[in-house]
Design an enzyme around this catalytic site. Structure first.
Site, PDB file in Angstrom:
ATOM      1  N   CYS A   1     -24.089 -56.286  30.919  1.00  0.00           N
ATOM      2  CA  CYS A   1     -24.574 -55.106  31.609  1.00  0.00           C
ATOM      3  C   CYS A   1     -25.031 -55.512  32.994  1.00  0.00           C
ATOM      4  O   CYS A   1     -24.929 -56.678  33.366  1.00  0.00           O
ATOM      5  CB  CYS A   1     -25.718 -54.450  30.853  1.00  0.00           C
ATOM      6  SG  CYS A   1     -27.267 -55.329  31.002  1.00  0.00           S
TER       7      CYS A   1
ATOM      8  N   ARG B   1     -30.544 -42.169  34.816  1.00  0.00           N
ATOM      9  CA  ARG B   1     -30.740 -42.664  33.445  1.00  0.00           C
ATOM     10  C   ARG B   1     -32.216 -42.650  33.047  1.00  0.00           C
ATOM     11  O   ARG B   1     -32.532 -42.580  31.858  1.00  0.00           O
ATOM     12  CB  ARG B   1     -30.238 -44.118  33.322  1.00  0.00           C
ATOM     13  CG  ARG B   1     -28.749 -44.269  33.246  1.00  0.00           C
ATOM     14  CD  ARG B   1     -28.412 -45.731  32.988  1.00  0.00           C
ATOM     15  NE  ARG B   1     -29.273 -46.274  31.952  1.00  0.00           N
ATOM     16  CZ  ARG B   1     -29.816 -47.488  31.952  1.00  0.00           C
ATOM     17  NH1 ARG B   1     -29.558 -48.328  32.927  1.00  0.00           N
ATOM     18  NH2 ARG B   1     -30.602 -47.890  30.987  1.00  0.00           N
TER      19      ARG B   1
ATOM     20  N   LYS C   1     -39.016 -43.028  28.301  1.00  0.00           N
ATOM     21  CA  LYS C   1     -37.612 -43.253  27.928  1.00  0.00           C
ATOM     22  C   LYS C   1     -37.508 -44.314  26.833  1.00  0.00           C
ATOM     23  O   LYS C   1     -36.814 -44.144  25.845  1.00  0.00           O
ATOM     24  CB  LYS C   1     -36.814 -43.708  29.161  1.00  0.00           C
ATOM     25  CG  LYS C   1     -35.416 -44.196  28.849  1.00  0.00           C
ATOM     26  CD  LYS C   1     -34.669 -44.649  30.083  1.00  0.00           C
ATOM     27  CE  LYS C   1     -34.831 -46.096  30.422  1.00  0.00           C
ATOM     28  NZ  LYS C   1     -34.143 -47.041  29.525  1.00  0.00           N
ATOM     29  N   ASN C   2     -38.200 -45.435  27.033  1.00  0.00           N
ATOM     30  CA  ASN C   2     -38.037 -46.549  26.092  1.00  0.00           C
ATOM     31  C   ASN C   2     -38.705 -46.293  24.746  1.00  0.00           C
ATOM     32  O   ASN C   2     -38.575 -47.095  23.826  1.00  0.00           O
ATOM     33  CB  ASN C   2     -38.577 -47.847  26.709  1.00  0.00           C
ATOM     34  CG  ASN C   2     -37.667 -48.346  27.816  1.00  0.00           C
ATOM     35  OD1 ASN C   2     -36.578 -47.797  28.023  1.00  0.00           O
ATOM     36  ND2 ASN C   2     -38.109 -49.368  28.528  1.00  0.00           N
TER      37      ASN C   2
ATOM     38  N   ARG D   1     -26.251 -59.448  27.985  1.00  0.00           N
ATOM     39  CA  ARG D   1     -27.332 -58.909  27.159  1.00  0.00           C
ATOM     40  C   ARG D   1     -26.978 -59.141  25.706  1.00  0.00           C
ATOM     41  O   ARG D   1     -26.500 -58.246  25.013  1.00  0.00           O
ATOM     42  CB  ARG D   1     -27.496 -57.427  27.471  1.00  0.00           C
ATOM     43  CG  ARG D   1     -28.935 -56.966  27.391  1.00  0.00           C
ATOM     44  CD  ARG D   1     -29.123 -55.720  28.194  1.00  0.00           C
ATOM     45  NE  ARG D   1     -30.424 -55.149  27.971  1.00  0.00           N
ATOM     46  CZ  ARG D   1     -30.915 -54.148  28.680  1.00  0.00           C
ATOM     47  NH1 ARG D   1     -30.220 -53.630  29.638  1.00  0.00           N
ATOM     48  NH2 ARG D   1     -32.101 -53.675  28.417  1.00  0.00           N
ATOM     49  N   PRO D   2     -27.193 -60.362  25.217  1.00  0.00           N
ATOM     50  CA  PRO D   2     -26.752 -60.672  23.859  1.00  0.00           C
ATOM     51  C   PRO D   2     -27.518 -59.885  22.805  1.00  0.00           C
ATOM     52  O   PRO D   2     -28.627 -59.401  23.069  1.00  0.00           O
ATOM     53  CB  PRO D   2     -27.039 -62.172  23.725  1.00  0.00           C
ATOM     54  CG  PRO D   2     -27.924 -62.547  24.834  1.00  0.00           C
ATOM     55  CD  PRO D   2     -27.889 -61.467  25.863  1.00  0.00           C
ATOM     56  N   ILE D   3     -26.934 -59.762  21.613  1.00  0.00           N
ATOM     57  CA  ILE D   3     -27.630 -59.083  20.518  1.00  0.00           C
ATOM     58  C   ILE D   3     -27.747 -60.006  19.311  1.00  0.00           C
ATOM     59  O   ILE D   3     -27.849 -59.559  18.183  1.00  0.00           O
ATOM     60  CB  ILE D   3     -26.944 -57.745  20.144  1.00  0.00           C
ATOM     61  CG1 ILE D   3     -25.459 -57.958  19.825  1.00  0.00           C
ATOM     62  CG2 ILE D   3     -27.108 -56.709  21.239  1.00  0.00           C
ATOM     63  CD1 ILE D   3     -24.846 -56.773  19.107  1.00  0.00           C
ATOM     64  N   ASP D   4     -27.704 -61.340  19.597  1.00  0.00           N
ATOM     65  CA  ASP D   4     -27.761 -62.311  18.496  1.00  0.00           C
ATOM     66  C   ASP D   4     -29.016 -62.139  17.638  1.00  0.00           C
ATOM     67  O   ASP D   4     -28.956 -62.256  16.407  1.00  0.00           O
ATOM     68  CB  ASP D   4     -27.677 -63.745  19.056  1.00  0.00           C
ATOM     69  CG  ASP D   4     -28.704 -63.994  20.145  1.00  0.00           C
ATOM     70  OD1 ASP D   4     -28.937 -63.070  20.960  1.00  0.00           O
ATOM     71  OD2 ASP D   4     -29.293 -65.091  20.186  1.00  0.00           O
TER      72      ASP D   4
ATOM     73  N   ASP E   1     -39.502 -54.311  34.220  1.00  0.00           N
ATOM     74  CA  ASP E   1     -39.013 -53.043  34.774  1.00  0.00           C
ATOM     75  C   ASP E   1     -39.754 -52.628  36.053  1.00  0.00           C
ATOM     76  O   ASP E   1     -39.300 -51.731  36.766  1.00  0.00           O
ATOM     77  CB  ASP E   1     -39.132 -51.920  33.728  1.00  0.00           C
ATOM     78  CG  ASP E   1     -38.102 -52.054  32.625  1.00  0.00           C
ATOM     79  OD1 ASP E   1     -37.230 -52.932  32.723  1.00  0.00           O
ATOM     80  OD2 ASP E   1     -38.169 -51.285  31.646  1.00  0.00           O
TER      81      ASP E   1
ATOM     82  N   ILE F   1     -37.402 -62.499  32.346  1.00  0.00           N
ATOM     83  CA  ILE F   1     -36.839 -61.768  31.199  1.00  0.00           C
ATOM     84  C   ILE F   1     -35.322 -61.628  31.300  1.00  0.00           C
ATOM     85  O   ILE F   1     -34.606 -61.917  30.349  1.00  0.00           O
ATOM     86  CB  ILE F   1     -37.488 -60.366  31.051  1.00  0.00           C
ATOM     87  CG1 ILE F   1     -39.017 -60.477  31.035  1.00  0.00           C
ATOM     88  CG2 ILE F   1     -36.974 -59.651  29.809  1.00  0.00           C
ATOM     89  CD1 ILE F   1     -39.635 -61.150  29.842  1.00  0.00           C
TER      90      ILE F   1
HETATM   91  C1  UD1 Z   1     -36.065 -53.189  26.514  1.00  0.00           C
HETATM   92  C2  UD1 Z   1     -36.193 -52.010  27.474  1.00  0.00           C
HETATM   93  C3  UD1 Z   1     -35.944 -52.456  28.904  1.00  0.00           C
HETATM   94  C4  UD1 Z   1     -36.860 -53.621  29.251  1.00  0.00           C
HETATM   95  C5  UD1 Z   1     -36.734 -54.738  28.223  1.00  0.00           C
HETATM   96  C6  UD1 Z   1     -37.731 -55.860  28.441  1.00  0.00           C
HETATM   97  C7  UD1 Z   1     -35.476 -50.159  26.099  1.00  0.00           C
HETATM   98  C8  UD1 Z   1     -34.457 -49.095  25.848  1.00  0.00           C
HETATM   99  N1  UD1 Z   1     -35.210 -50.999  27.098  1.00  0.00           N
HETATM  100  O1  UD1 Z   1     -34.709 -53.644  26.595  1.00  0.00           O
HETATM  101  O2  UD1 Z   1     -36.237 -51.347  29.767  1.00  0.00           O
HETATM  102  O3  UD1 Z   1     -36.496 -54.130  30.524  1.00  0.00           O
HETATM  103  O4  UD1 Z   1     -36.975 -54.206  26.895  1.00  0.00           O
HETATM  104  O5  UD1 Z   1     -39.020 -55.377  28.454  1.00  0.00           O
HETATM  105  O6  UD1 Z   1     -36.506 -50.208  25.447  1.00  0.00           O
HETATM  106  N2  UD1 Z   1     -32.108 -61.065  24.127  1.00  0.00           N
HETATM  107  C9  UD1 Z   1     -31.324 -62.018  23.490  1.00  0.00           C
HETATM  108  N3  UD1 Z   1     -30.826 -61.723  22.255  1.00  0.00           N
HETATM  109  C10 UD1 Z   1     -31.080 -60.535  21.630  1.00  0.00           C
HETATM  110  C11 UD1 Z   1     -31.871 -59.591  22.278  1.00  0.00           C
HETATM  111  C12 UD1 Z   1     -32.385 -59.869  23.535  1.00  0.00           C
HETATM  112  O7  UD1 Z   1     -31.079 -63.095  24.033  1.00  0.00           O
HETATM  113  O8  UD1 Z   1     -30.586 -60.335  20.508  1.00  0.00           O
HETATM  114  C13 UD1 Z   1     -32.628 -61.353  25.483  1.00  0.00           C
HETATM  115  C14 UD1 Z   1     -32.073 -60.378  26.530  1.00  0.00           C
HETATM  116  O9  UD1 Z   1     -30.821 -60.788  26.997  1.00  0.00           O
HETATM  117  C15 UD1 Z   1     -33.121 -60.439  27.601  1.00  0.00           C
HETATM  118  C16 UD1 Z   1     -34.408 -60.613  26.787  1.00  0.00           C
HETATM  119  O10 UD1 Z   1     -34.017 -61.107  25.517  1.00  0.00           O
HETATM  120  O11 UD1 Z   1     -32.930 -61.538  28.427  1.00  0.00           O
HETATM  121  C17 UD1 Z   1     -35.228 -59.334  26.631  1.00  0.00           C
HETATM  122  O12 UD1 Z   1     -34.466 -58.388  25.960  1.00  0.00           O
HETATM  123  P1  UD1 Z   1     -35.106 -57.254  25.031  1.00  0.00           P
HETATM  124  O13 UD1 Z   1     -36.579 -57.432  24.939  1.00  0.00           O
HETATM  125  O14 UD1 Z   1     -34.321 -57.181  23.784  1.00  0.00           O
HETATM  126  O15 UD1 Z   1     -34.818 -55.974  25.926  1.00  0.00           O
HETATM  127  P2  UD1 Z   1     -34.140 -54.635  25.476  1.00  0.00           P
HETATM  128  O16 UD1 Z   1     -34.646 -54.209  24.150  1.00  0.00           O
HETATM  129  O17 UD1 Z   1     -32.676 -54.712  25.692  1.00  0.00           O
END
Ligand code: UD1
Length: 417
Positions: free
Chosen positions: A116, A397, A22-23, A121-124, A305, A327
């Site tokens: 979520c 999902r 999936k990922n 789940r920030p996207i900064d 996961d 994480i």
């Molecule tokens: C991906 C996987 C998810 C897995 C996760 C960690 C997919 C579709 N999903 O999620 O199954 O659990 O990796 O291995 O591939 N963060 C920030 N700012 C950001 C982005 C992330 O603070 O801009 C934080 C998140 O809140 C979280 C951590 O970083 O605490 C890890 O997030 P990230 O590695 O980005 O996970 P995803 O890509 O969302």
């Protein structure tokens, strides 16, 4: 409301072919926007998240067809650059389309993914990295509006190796003049799969799997064919399910090299595991034992996961196991439901202390998230009596035909709509 009715206690036994990851397929579907023609993607699992990604591609104007496990995307007809809020809500990780839409359309518009079930789940990191590459970003009424300016390669240091941010940068950097270097990139195997796909589109990109990835522009290929890598999390889930039922399982089309920390934990708990290329075999011990503390970490550390599926197993293992979730902030929501089944678990912040009990009891429980849902199914398979596990939209999902697959291994599980 759909639910699984599971009568626990049957030892699982048999063989399963692991589906595509999936990922991996989600960012690859986003990357099909970079292909000026047809992308033929094999080994696509049939999951709710994949269907949501296909809806996004169709909304953008792409022609998408599916034949068994092959999805064909023709991105030449792309005519839009926005993702509506309803689709963003269906799948929070749709933010990974941002980089690819900007490359194709020169602009992008989508609503903020917001919180979520795993906590905020920030996207900064996604946004600051795109800005570094020359994307101008504004926010308006809960929407992110991106315009590609003069996009130039840059050196991007990630303060945390975010999987999604690494993928978004890889995609956006294909449009930049000059070279982009991602430092402290995520090293997950799914990033390597995306790199392989992007190389087929003509991108000069290398380094995935390590912590520095270099990207130098792209030539838009006119067609790409790719087979998605095996799903290591699905594989780990079925290994835990076999282990808790004192069963044995053979997994085929699996990549054991991606599962070394999970296999080590299962061996420590008393299971016998053997691995060879493309195949994993597990036979559960007569008595499961507690294991050393499990710390979730970015790859190659223990995957977040698999924290909840392994916790379900440890709930029946003799002794005390500690889980440290590094994480996500809110990834212990399955614990309350495991308590209903008789588990002995205490949670303090990011630490969970699990003291194994000789038996779990069937109960009525509710899935709270995708992997937490899988943990409840595992616990129910290992429990005495009948459990009802509801809110299947979570496991739908990420697990294709979970009930059918478990039945094929001898589980007493039925899905009730
Ligand atoms: C991906 C996987 C998810 C897995 C996760 C960690 C997919 C579709 N999903 O999620 O199954 O659990 O990796 O291995 O591939 N963060 C920030 N700012 C950001 C982005 C992330 O603070 O801009 C934080 C998140 O809140 C979280 C951590 O970083 O605490 C890890 O997030 P990230 O590695 O980005 O996970 P995803 O890509 O969302």
């Amino acid at each position: 409301m759909s639910k699984y009715v599971i009568a626990g206690g049957n030892p699982l036994s048999g063989s399963l072919r692991v589906h595509g990851a999936k990922n991996s397929v989600l960012p690859i579907l986003a990357a099909t926007l970079l292909v000026n023609g047809e992308s033929v993607i094999h080994n696509c699992p049939d999951l709710k998240d994949v269907r949501s990604a296909i809806k996004i591609l169709s909304h953008l104007g792409c022609r998408v067809t599916r034949e068994n496990d092959t999805v064909i995307v023709d991105a030449r007809t792309m005519s839009r650059f926005d993702i509506p809020e309803s689709l963003m809500r269906e799948m929070r990780s749709s933010v990974m389309f941002l980089g690819a839409i900007i490359v194709r359309a020169g602009k992008a518009r989508m609503s903020f993914p917001g919180g979520c079930e795993l906590g905020p789940r920030p996207i900064d990191l996604h946004l600051s990295s795109l800005k570094k590459l020359g994307v101008s970003i504004s926010e308006e009424g809960g929407e992110i509006i991106c315009e590609a300016g003069d996009m130039k390669g840059a050196e991007i240091n990630l303060s945390f190796p975010s999987v999604g941010a690494t993928e978004n940068i890889m995609l956006a950097a294909t449009m930049c003049s000059g070279r982009t270097r991602i430092i402290n990139a995520a090293r997950e195997p799914e990033i390597e799969d995306l790199e392989k796909f992007l190389q087929k589109t003509g991108s000069k990109i290398h380094g995935a799997g390590g912590s520095v990835i270099e990207i130098e522009g792209a030539a838009f290929a006119s067609g790409v064919e790719h087979t998605v890598m095996p799903d290591r999390i699905e594989a780990a889930t079925y290994l835990c399910a076999a282990a808790i039922t004192h069963g044995e399982i053979e997994l085929l089309s699996v990549a054991p090299e991606h599962l070394s920390t999970v296999v080590a934990a299962l061996e420590e708990s008393g299971c016998f595991v053997s691995a060879e290329p493309g195949r994993l075999y597990l036979r559960s011990g007569n008595e499961l034992k507690a294991i050393r503390p499990v710390r979730t970490m970015p790859y190659p550390g223990f995957p977040t996961d698999v924290q909840s599926p392994l916790m379900a197993l440890m709930a029946k293992a003799k002794g005390t196991t500690i889980f440290i979730e590094n994480i996500f902030e809110n990834r212990f929501r399955h614990v309350c439901e495991l308590l209903r089944m008789g588990a002995n678990i205490r949670v303090e912040g990011k630490i969970a202390v699990i003291t194994g009990v000789p038996k779990l009891s069937g109960a009525s429980v509710k899935m709270t998230d995708l992997r937490g849902g899988a943990a409840l199914v595992i616990a129910a398979l290992g429990a005495d009596g009948v459990s009802e596990v509801c809110e299947l939209s979570h496991t739908d999902r990420g697990y294709e035909k979970m009930d059918e697959r478990l039945r094929s291994l001898g589980a007493d599980i039925k899905r009730v709509e």
